[in-house]
Design a protein around this motif. Structure first.
Motif: not given
Length: 330
Positions: A97-112
């Motif tokens: 769960q922690a890895l998935l949340k970090s991955f989604l945060t990284t995706c949003l951060f990277t797109v922006l």
């Protein structure tokens, strides 16, 4: 009496090519062919030692039960098979769960971050194509963030984001009156936006430099023809500039994506060893999983999964851009 001249032992006889026969290749030609490979050999050796060997070691570590109890003799650590990967992708468990949340945060951060870097860099490059007084000074100032060392720049931003003594809160709260109290930028939800600001500030000059170099290859005749057809500035950018920069932007977006998604220095210097939950990028999350909890096997498995994800995304992106280029050329 005639004497036959014999070739000296130190001077081998050179056979002349028969009519229609290709001449034998010269040694100088062979040397010219081998020279590029000799020049590339040091770079290939460094690439092997710095990247490939550690990557293979990391892949091997991902299949072992490597913890603080077995790190001393890591080569003799127990074999765990795919257990580390199972733990990493088990999204019902806390680690997954922690890895998935970090991955989604990284995706949003990277797109922006990539979108803002590309937009600011392209807008600045197009604006500075026109001749006006002070253009050279502005070009130099725009490249300052790219020239500064990463650690020096991020540490400066860390001081600026301080709650009580930072410049950001001094301007926003004390001078402009934004908010009832000074904001916390390095903890809580605001940490995501602080990290995004630093990433964009650090990355957009590269986009500016790349696009500015690409603009030099666009003939001025195309703009003059578009102006004669009644196209304004916006239409010229839309129908002349952006299509001409398609190949440049394809490489630029890919490079920005890989740099931003893998960025470790910026969050590490800005937040330290433990980033806030809102700014927990996957690169720093893997570091914490490896060096904070001393579970190097799981951390290595996460790194391999990240590598596979980036390879798949890069391959799909290159395939789509290649098909799009062929379609547009038809």
């Amino acid at each position: 009496m005639t004497r036959t001249a014999l070739a000296r032992p130190s001077e081998p006889a050179v056979r002349k090519a028969a009519p229609g026969e290709a001449p034998a290749p010269r040694r100088s030609g062979r040397r010219r062919i081998a020279l590029p490979y000799l020049l590339l050999l040091p770079a290939l050796l460094l690439e092997l030692l710095v990247h490939l060997v550690p990557m293979l070691m990391g892949i091997g570590m991902s299949f072992k039960e490597l913890t603080q109890f077995s790190i001393r003799n890591w080569s003799e650590a127990p074999w765990s098979g795919l257990d580390n990967y199972t733990v990493a992708i088990d999204f019902d468990a806390p680690v997954g769960q922690a890895l998935l949340k970090s991955f989604l945060t990284t995706c949003l951060f990277t797109v922006l971050s990539v979108a803002l870097c590309w937009f600011l860099g392209t807008a600045a490059a197009i604006f500075l194509q026109e001749n006006f007084r002070g253009r050279g000074i502005l070009r130099t100032l725009f490249l300052v963030p790219y020239a500064l060392p990463v650690y020096a720049a991020v540490i400066t931003w860390a001081f600026m984001f301080q709650r009580d003594n930072g410049l950001i809160n001094h301007v926003l709260h004390d001078q402009l009156g934004v908010g009832d109290s000074p904001a916390f930028w390095l903890i809580g939800d605001n940490s995501f936006w602080a990290l995004l600001v630093v990433s964009v500030w650090k990355g957009w000059p590269f986009a500016f430099l790349t696009v500015m170099a690409g603009l030099q290859n666009i003939p001025r005749d195309m703009y003059e023809a578009a102006a004669l057809d009644g196209a304004g500035v916006v239409k010229q950018i839309r129908h002349v500039t952006l299509p001409s920069l398609r190949s440049v932007n394809q490489v630029l977006v890919l490079v920005l994506f890989l740099w931003t998604f893998n960025d470790f220095n910026t969050p590490f210097v800005l937040f330290g060893k433990a980033a806030p939950e809102a700014a927990d990028l996957v690169s720093l999350h893997i570091y914490q999983s490896s060096f904070q909890t001393w579970n190097f096997g799981t951390g290595s498995a996460m790194s391999v999964l990240l590598l596979l994800f980036l390879l798949v995304v890069t391959g799909v992106y290159l395939l789509l851009t290649t098909l799009g280029r062929k379609t547009s050329d038809v």
